[in-house]
Design a protein around this motif. Structure first.
Motif, short mmCIF file in Angstrom:
data_model
loop_
_atom_site.label_atom_id
_atom_site.label_comp_id
_atom_site.label_asym_id
_atom_site.label_seq_id
_atom_site.Cartn_x
_atom_site.Cartn_y
_atom_site.Cartn_z
N SER A 1 0.97 -0.91 -0.08
CA SER A 1 -0.24 -0.11 -0.26
C SER A 1 0.83 1.30 0.05
CB SER A 1 -0.64 -0.16 0.80
OG SER A 1 -1.90 -1.04 1.13
N CYS A 2 2.12 1.40 0.91
CA CYS A 2 2.71 2.62 0.47
C CYS A 2 3.61 2.42 -0.60
CB CYS A 2 4.05 2.19 2.21
SG CYS A 2 3.68 2.85 3.61
N GLN A 3 4.11 1.25 -1.30
CA GLN A 3 4.49 1.44 -2.49
C GLN A 3 3.59 1.81 -3.77
OE1 GLN A 3 6.19 -2.19 -2.87
NE2 GLN A 3 8.43 -1.27 -1.98
N GLN A 4 2.01 1.67 -3.07
CA GLN A 4 0.87 1.93 -4.23
C GLN A 4 0.96 3.66 -4.45
OE1 GLN A 4 -2.91 0.28 -3.64
NE2 GLN A 4 -3.03 0.50 -5.67
N ALA A 5 1.18 3.68 -3.00
CA ALA A 5 0.80 5.37 -2.58
C ALA A 5 2.03 6.24 -3.16
CB ALA A 5 0.60 5.62 -1.27
N LEU A 6 3.19 5.68 -3.37
CA LEU A 6 4.41 6.32 -3.84
C LEU A 6 4.48 6.75 -5.30
CD1 LEU A 6 6.70 5.40 -1.24
CD2 LEU A 6 5.77 7.94 -0.96
N GLU A 7 4.14 5.23 -6.05
CA GLU A 7 4.20 5.77 -7.14
C GLU A 7 2.97 6.69 -8.04
OE1 GLU A 7 3.33 2.46 -10.64
OE2 GLU A 7 3.62 1.34 -8.98
N ASN B 1 3.80 9.51 -7.76
CA ASN B 1 5.20 10.20 -9.06
C ASN B 1 6.76 9.95 -7.67
OD1 ASN B 1 6.99 10.46 -11.21
ND2 ASN B 1 6.36 12.52 -11.22
N LEU B 2 6.24 9.60 -7.36
CA LEU B 2 7.22 8.92 -5.93
C LEU B 2 7.85 7.66 -5.67
CD1 LEU B 2 7.23 11.54 -2.71
CD2 LEU B 2 8.42 12.56 -4.67
N ALA B 3 7.59 6.96 -6.74
CA ALA B 3 7.86 5.44 -6.88
C ALA B 3 9.22 4.92 -7.06
CB ALA B 3 7.65 4.95 -8.04
N GLY B 4 10.55 6.33 -6.85
CA GLY B 4 11.35 6.37 -7.36
C GLY B 4 12.13 6.17 -5.16
N TYR B 5 11.33 6.05 -4.50
CA TYR B 5 11.71 6.11 -2.62
C TYR B 5 11.07 4.83 -2.66
CZ TYR B 5 13.06 10.61 -2.67
OH TYR B 5 13.74 12.12 -2.95
N GLY B 6 10.05 4.28 -3.26
CA GLY B 6 9.66 2.73 -2.83
C GLY B 6 10.63 2.11 -2.01
N HIS B 7 11.81 1.58 -2.72
CA HIS B 7 12.46 0.38 -1.92
C HIS B 7 13.17 1.55 -0.76
CE1 HIS B 7 14.68 3.54 -4.30
NE2 HIS B 7 16.38 2.78 -3.67
N ARG B 8 12.83 2.53 -0.19
CA ARG B 8 13.44 3.12 1.10
C ARG B 8 12.71 3.88 1.99
NH1 ARG B 8 17.09 8.50 -1.87
NH2 ARG B 8 17.96 8.37 0.28
N ASN C 1 2.94 17.25 -12.42
CA ASN C 1 2.50 16.79 -11.16
C ASN C 1 1.43 17.22 -10.08
OD1 ASN C 1 4.78 14.56 -10.73
ND2 ASN C 1 6.23 17.07 -10.74
N GLU C 2 0.46 18.62 -10.39
CA GLU C 2 -0.57 18.99 -10.44
C GLU C 2 -1.57 18.47 -10.62
OE1 GLU C 2 -1.68 23.34 -8.42
OE2 GLU C 2 -1.39 22.94 -9.84
N ARG C 3 -1.87 18.47 -12.00
CA ARG C 3 -2.43 17.71 -12.07
C ARG C 3 -2.41 16.29 -11.88
NH1 ARG C 3 -1.59 18.44 -16.57
NH2 ARG C 3 -0.32 15.92 -18.04
N ARG C 4 -1.32 15.76 -11.95
CA ARG C 4 -1.57 14.02 -11.11
C ARG C 4 -1.37 14.28 -10.73
NH1 ARG C 4 3.92 10.30 -12.78
NH2 ARG C 4 2.64 7.86 -11.06
#
Length: 396
Positions: A287-293, A296-303, A348-351
């Motif tokens: 769930s945390c990784q999905q929310a980050l993705e 547009n913060l998917a690059g932090y999913g492994h951290r 990013n705002e629109r996303r």
């Protein structure tokens, strides 16, 4: 003590004891009279020390901004001013402490003189032997020392009194009931009810009149207006953080979430920062990784379990995206966004708003923003200006 006066015989029992009490009370009164300024000096010293600590915390928290401005000299001047106040007041503390110690030591040096004066009648009557004087002096000294606790501990008591004075003021301010005409109540519905709401400045000057308004569950409202029209104040009033004004606000605050313009990012792991205010074990890793993705913060999913100062590592835009990711995890019934995407570019705002529409389709959303591009993500609008609020539907 026995004596005859005008043909009558008088007797004063406990004469030396009463003399010791009166002597100690007189010395304590003199010490309080000339030593009382030490309390105020200690009080001011705590105040100036607190100013310096607060200034140092400001420098530490805003060191990057100070460096960008080249404000080292200005900060040095400001902190030097705090140190000057401390040094000047410390001279007062030393002076008054010396005065207290001098009076205490001076009294100790002349403490036997009152005894000699009180024994003059007995000595003149030839009723005072050396052995009797030794007994009286020993007993008088024990009684006097027992009564001089205040004199010997006055400097420490002055510090204690100054601390208690500051704590008393702090407790009195904290315990004061806020003066507010804005009444906040909790309901179990997903709508936001506003009745006769008027927002004022702390001095009572009106900011804006909202009036009556009902934001139904699932509606999306955009709050707009020129700078200073009361947009952020309106959001603070809904959160119960602004007490100046009148009216009534009611909604389910237990299922509401507020995203301010400047998001708070606690130190620790990224999972803890993302789960805030819940605990880190409240959401699973997927769930945390999905929310980050989604933000547009998917690059932090492994951290997620990396411990660092994320508030310093993440840029302002990334911190705002992290705050929206929290909302996607929390899934509030009512979401308030106080210019929560102001640091983001248009894409990013629109996303982020598309993610909110997709993952939170039934959430009541109230956004404070300046960008006209956000109108497409809302179906109703509040425009603040000229001291009043205007409500309208937005065309899709």
């Amino acid at each position: 003590m026995s004596f005859d006066w005008h043909g009558r015989h008088f007797q004063i029992p406990g004469y030396l004891f009463l003399g010791a009490v009166l002597t100690s009370l007189s010395a304590s009164g003199i010490l309080e009279r000339f030593g009382a300024p030490l309390i105020g000096a200690n009080y001011r010293q705590q105040h100036f020390d607190a100013d310096l600590r607060a200034g140092l915390m400001d420098v530490r928290r805003n060191s990057e901004q100070i460096a960008f401005y080249g404000g080292e000299n200005a900060e040095q001047l400001r902190l030097s001013g705090y140190l000057t106040h401390i040094a000047m007041n410390w001279r007062s503390v030393v002076r008054y402490t010396w005065r207290v110690n001098f009076i205490s030591e001076f009294y100790t040096g002349i403490a036997t003189i009152p005894l000699w004066l009180m024994l003059v009648p007995k000595a003149m009557a030839h009723a005072l032997s050396f052995g009797l004087y030794s007994q009286i002096n020993s007993a008088y000294t024990q009684v006097r020392i027992s009564l001089e606790w205040l004199i010997f501990n006055y400097a420490d008591l002055a510090t204690q009194r100054s601390v208690l004075q500051r704590l008393g003021e702090f407790e009195r301010v904290v315990s004061q009931s806020p003066q507010s005409g804005i009444v906040s109540s909790v309901t179990e519905t997903t709508s936001v009810q506003i009745r006769d709401l008027v927002l004022n400045l702390p001095d009572g000057k009106p900011i804006v009149q909202i009036g009556d308004l009902t934001m139904q569950g699932g509606e999306r409202w955009l709050v707009r207006g020129p700078s200073g029209s009361g947009k952020s104040t309106f959001l603070r009033a809904l959160a119960g953080l602004w007490r100046h004004g009148r009216g009534e606000v009611s909604f389910n605050i237990r299922q509401a979430m507020f995203l301010p313009q400047r998001s708070y990012v606690p130190s620790g792991t990224l999972r803890e920062a993302l789960s805030y205010p819940a605990t880190s074990d409240h959401y699973d890793t997927a769930s945390c990784q999905q929310a980050l993705e989604a933000v547009n913060l998917a690059g932090y999913g492994h951290r997620l379990d990396e411990t660092t100062d994320w508030g310093a590592l993440l840029s302002p835009g990334e911190q705002q995206r992290l705050a929206v990711a929290r909302a996607l995890l929390f899934r509030p019934a009512i979401l308030f966004l106080g210019e929560a995407t102001s640091a983001l570019d248009a894409d990013n705002e629109r996303r982020l708003y598309e993610a909110l529409l997709f993952f939170l389709p039934h959430t009541t959303c109230i956004s404070v923003a300046h960008h006209d591009a956000l109108r497409v993500f809302h179906d109703r609008e509040i425009v603040l200006g000229s001291g009043k609020a205007a409500f309208s539907l937005l065309e899709k």
